[in-house]
Scaffold this motif. Structure first.
Motif, mmCIF file in Angstrom:
data_model
loop_
_atom_site.group_PDB
_atom_site.id
_atom_site.type_symbol
_atom_site.label_atom_id
_atom_site.label_comp_id
_atom_site.label_asym_id
_atom_site.label_seq_id
_atom_site.Cartn_x
_atom_site.Cartn_y
_atom_site.Cartn_z
ATOM 1 N N LEU A 1 0.861 -1.181 0.000
ATOM 2 C CA LEU A 1 0.000 0.000 0.000
ATOM 3 C C LEU A 1 0.897 1.229 0.000
ATOM 4 O O LEU A 1 1.732 1.397 0.893
ATOM 5 C CB LEU A 1 -0.906 0.022 1.232
ATOM 6 C CG LEU A 1 -1.707 1.317 1.433
ATOM 7 C CD1 LEU A 1 -2.682 1.542 0.277
ATOM 8 C CD2 LEU A 1 -2.438 1.308 2.770
ATOM 9 N N LEU A 2 0.731 2.080 -0.991
ATOM 10 C CA LEU A 2 1.492 3.321 -1.101
ATOM 11 C C LEU A 2 0.521 4.487 -0.977
ATOM 12 O O LEU A 2 -0.398 4.624 -1.795
ATOM 13 C CB LEU A 2 2.224 3.372 -2.445
ATOM 14 C CG LEU A 2 2.888 4.699 -2.838
ATOM 15 C CD1 LEU A 2 3.931 5.117 -1.814
ATOM 16 C CD2 LEU A 2 3.508 4.579 -4.229
ATOM 17 N N VAL A 3 0.703 5.307 0.041
ATOM 18 C CA VAL A 3 -0.157 6.489 0.235
ATOM 19 C C VAL A 3 0.727 7.726 0.143
ATOM 20 O O VAL A 3 1.572 7.965 1.009
ATOM 21 C CB VAL A 3 -0.884 6.442 1.589
ATOM 22 C CG1 VAL A 3 -1.834 7.635 1.713
ATOM 23 C CG2 VAL A 3 -1.674 5.139 1.736
ATOM 24 N N GLU A 4 0.538 8.494 -0.923
ATOM 25 C CA GLU A 4 1.359 9.670 -1.220
ATOM 26 C C GLU A 4 0.485 10.720 -1.892
ATOM 27 O O GLU A 4 -0.136 10.440 -2.924
ATOM 28 C CB GLU A 4 2.531 9.268 -2.120
ATOM 29 C CG GLU A 4 3.305 10.410 -2.739
ATOM 30 C CD GLU A 4 3.913 11.346 -1.711
ATOM 31 O OE1 GLU A 4 3.519 12.529 -1.706
ATOM 32 O OE2 GLU A 4 4.778 10.889 -0.936
ATOM 33 N N GLY B 1 4.033 9.867 -6.325
ATOM 34 C CA GLY B 1 3.333 8.595 -6.176
ATOM 35 C C GLY B 1 3.429 7.729 -7.412
ATOM 36 O O GLY B 1 3.688 6.523 -7.326
ATOM 37 N N ALA B 2 3.243 8.346 -8.580
ATOM 38 C CA ALA B 2 3.309 7.590 -9.829
ATOM 39 C C ALA B 2 4.715 7.039 -10.059
ATOM 40 O O ALA B 2 4.890 5.899 -10.505
ATOM 41 C CB ALA B 2 2.887 8.478 -10.992
ATOM 42 N N GLY B 3 5.734 7.852 -9.733
ATOM 43 C CA GLY B 3 7.113 7.398 -9.900
ATOM 44 C C GLY B 3 7.460 6.246 -8.971
ATOM 45 O O GLY B 3 8.103 5.273 -9.380
ATOM 46 N N LEU B 4 7.010 6.350 -7.712
ATOM 47 C CA LEU B 4 7.256 5.272 -6.758
ATOM 48 C C LEU B 4 6.524 4.002 -7.165
ATOM 49 O O LEU B 4 7.075 2.895 -7.077
ATOM 50 C CB LEU B 4 6.803 5.706 -5.359
ATOM 51 C CG LEU B 4 7.673 6.742 -4.642
ATOM 52 C CD1 LEU B 4 7.012 7.162 -3.331
ATOM 53 C CD2 LEU B 4 9.061 6.184 -4.370
ATOM 54 N N ASN C 1 -4.042 8.599 -2.430
ATOM 55 C CA ASN C 1 -3.553 9.974 -2.297
ATOM 56 C C ASN C 1 -3.983 10.675 -1.018
ATOM 57 O O ASN C 1 -3.607 11.820 -0.790
ATOM 58 C CB ASN C 1 -4.006 10.808 -3.506
ATOM 59 C CG ASN C 1 -3.541 10.238 -4.824
ATOM 60 O OD1 ASN C 1 -4.344 9.875 -5.669
ATOM 61 N ND2 ASN C 1 -2.228 10.147 -4.994
ATOM 62 N N ASP C 2 -4.785 10.003 -0.191
ATOM 63 C CA ASP C 2 -5.224 10.641 1.050
ATOM 64 C C ASP C 2 -5.614 9.573 2.074
ATOM 65 O O ASP C 2 -5.583 8.369 1.785
ATOM 66 C CB ASP C 2 -6.395 11.593 0.791
ATOM 67 C CG ASP C 2 -7.535 10.943 0.027
ATOM 68 O OD1 ASP C 2 -7.709 9.712 0.147
ATOM 69 O OD2 ASP C 2 -8.254 11.664 -0.687
ATOM 70 N N LEU D 1 3.705 4.974 3.879
ATOM 71 C CA LEU D 1 2.733 6.017 4.213
ATOM 72 C C LEU D 1 3.390 7.385 4.295
ATOM 73 O O LEU D 1 4.325 7.596 5.087
ATOM 74 C CB LEU D 1 2.079 5.694 5.564
ATOM 75 C CG LEU D 1 1.457 4.304 5.719
ATOM 76 C CD1 LEU D 1 0.941 4.129 7.134
ATOM 77 C CD2 LEU D 1 0.348 4.092 4.703
ATOM 78 N N ASP D 2 2.884 8.312 3.483
ATOM 79 C CA ASP D 2 3.306 9.700 3.598
ATOM 80 C C ASP D 2 2.795 10.230 4.930
ATOM 81 O O ASP D 2 1.668 9.925 5.336
ATOM 82 C CB ASP D 2 2.730 10.508 2.436
ATOM 83 C CG ASP D 2 3.331 11.907 2.360
ATOM 84 O OD1 ASP D 2 4.278 12.191 3.114
ATOM 85 O OD2 ASP D 2 2.847 12.713 1.543
ATOM 86 N N LEU D 3 3.614 10.997 5.618
ATOM 87 C CA LEU D 3 3.211 11.484 6.933
ATOM 88 C C LEU D 3 2.173 12.599 6.832
ATOM 89 O O LEU D 3 1.203 12.632 7.585
ATOM 90 C CB LEU D 3 4.447 11.982 7.696
ATOM 91 C CG LEU D 3 4.324 12.111 9.208
ATOM 92 C CD1 LEU D 3 3.881 10.800 9.832
ATOM 93 C CD2 LEU D 3 5.645 12.560 9.797
#
Length: 225
Positions: free
Chosen positions: A4-7, A13-16, A31-32, A50-52
């Motif tokens: 799970l990538l949250v950015e 986000g797309a690059g990661l 994205n949220d 997870l983006d902080l």
């Protein structure tokens, strides 16, 4: 493995997501907080990135949800490397953090290192007993006299370091190396003293006269006979 990538930055986000998929990982990009919460309720993940800072909250919220569901690695992506924020994230159950901007190869290396550690832990002995304390590594739970003890991620990793060397005297440097991939530079010699004290307060009958995590004067610490 599913990540799970949250950015909230869609370009990042797309690059990661592309880089992770190139490494063979399956990804779910959000994205949220709201979409991340929905993804956690619908999927089983092997790791969370997870983006902080998110537009409708923080990665802390998603970390708490994920920790309640599974024992999986959680890594924070943060633009702020302030010690208070990082330690708070680790105490909430995160396994690692990486500060933006970062190199994608560094992130991938950290992910692989954490996943190897999780798999190593789960493939070995799964239940340990120290006096009246039982550690169940399969579900990452600790019990004292049958009652569950709430440990932070760093406290739990510190306990794992001790029980994986049961009967051995560990120097402070050896203990720091054992939890380095969890806390990085934010666990130094002074911080380690604090965490050992906190762990004793939760596990020992008499923290002032510890019988589980013993001090070997001039050398370090020892768990077990």
């Amino acid at each position: 493995m599913k990540i799970l990538l949250v950015e909230d930055d869609k370009t990042i986000g797309a690059g990661l997501e592309y880089s992770l998929q190139q490494e063979g990982y399956t990804t779910v990009l959000c994205n949220d907080v709201a979409s991340g919460r929905e993804a956690l309720n619908k999927n089983q993940f092997d790791l969370c990135l997870l983006d902080l800072s998110l537009p409708d909250g923080s990665g802390y919220e998603l970390c708490k949800i994920a920790r309640e569901k599974w024992d999986i690695p959680i890594v924070f992506l943060t633009a702020c490397d302030d010690e208070v924020n990082v330690v708070m994230g680790l105490d909430m159950g995160a396994d690692d953090y990486i500060t933006k901007p970062f190199r994608i190869r560094e992130l991938l290396s950290r992910i692989k290192s954490i996943l190897r550690r999780y798999h190593k832990d789960s493939s070995q002995k799964t239940i340990f007993e120290l006096n009246d304390v039982r550690i169940h590594t399969l579900d990452a739970k600790v019990y004292k006299k049958g009652v569950e003890v709430n440990l932070t991620a760093l406290e739990y990793r510190l306990l794992l370091t001790f029980i994986s060397h049961e009967g051995q005297v560990l120097t402070r440097n050896q203990i720091l190396e054992g939890i380095w991939d969890v806390a990085g530079n934010f666990v130094n010699d002074n911080t380690l003293t604090v965490y050992i004290k906190r762990l004793r307060e939760k596990l020992e009958d008499d923290p002032q006269n510890p019988m589980i995590i013993k001090t070997v004067r001039g050398l370090g610490y020892k768990v077990g006979d």
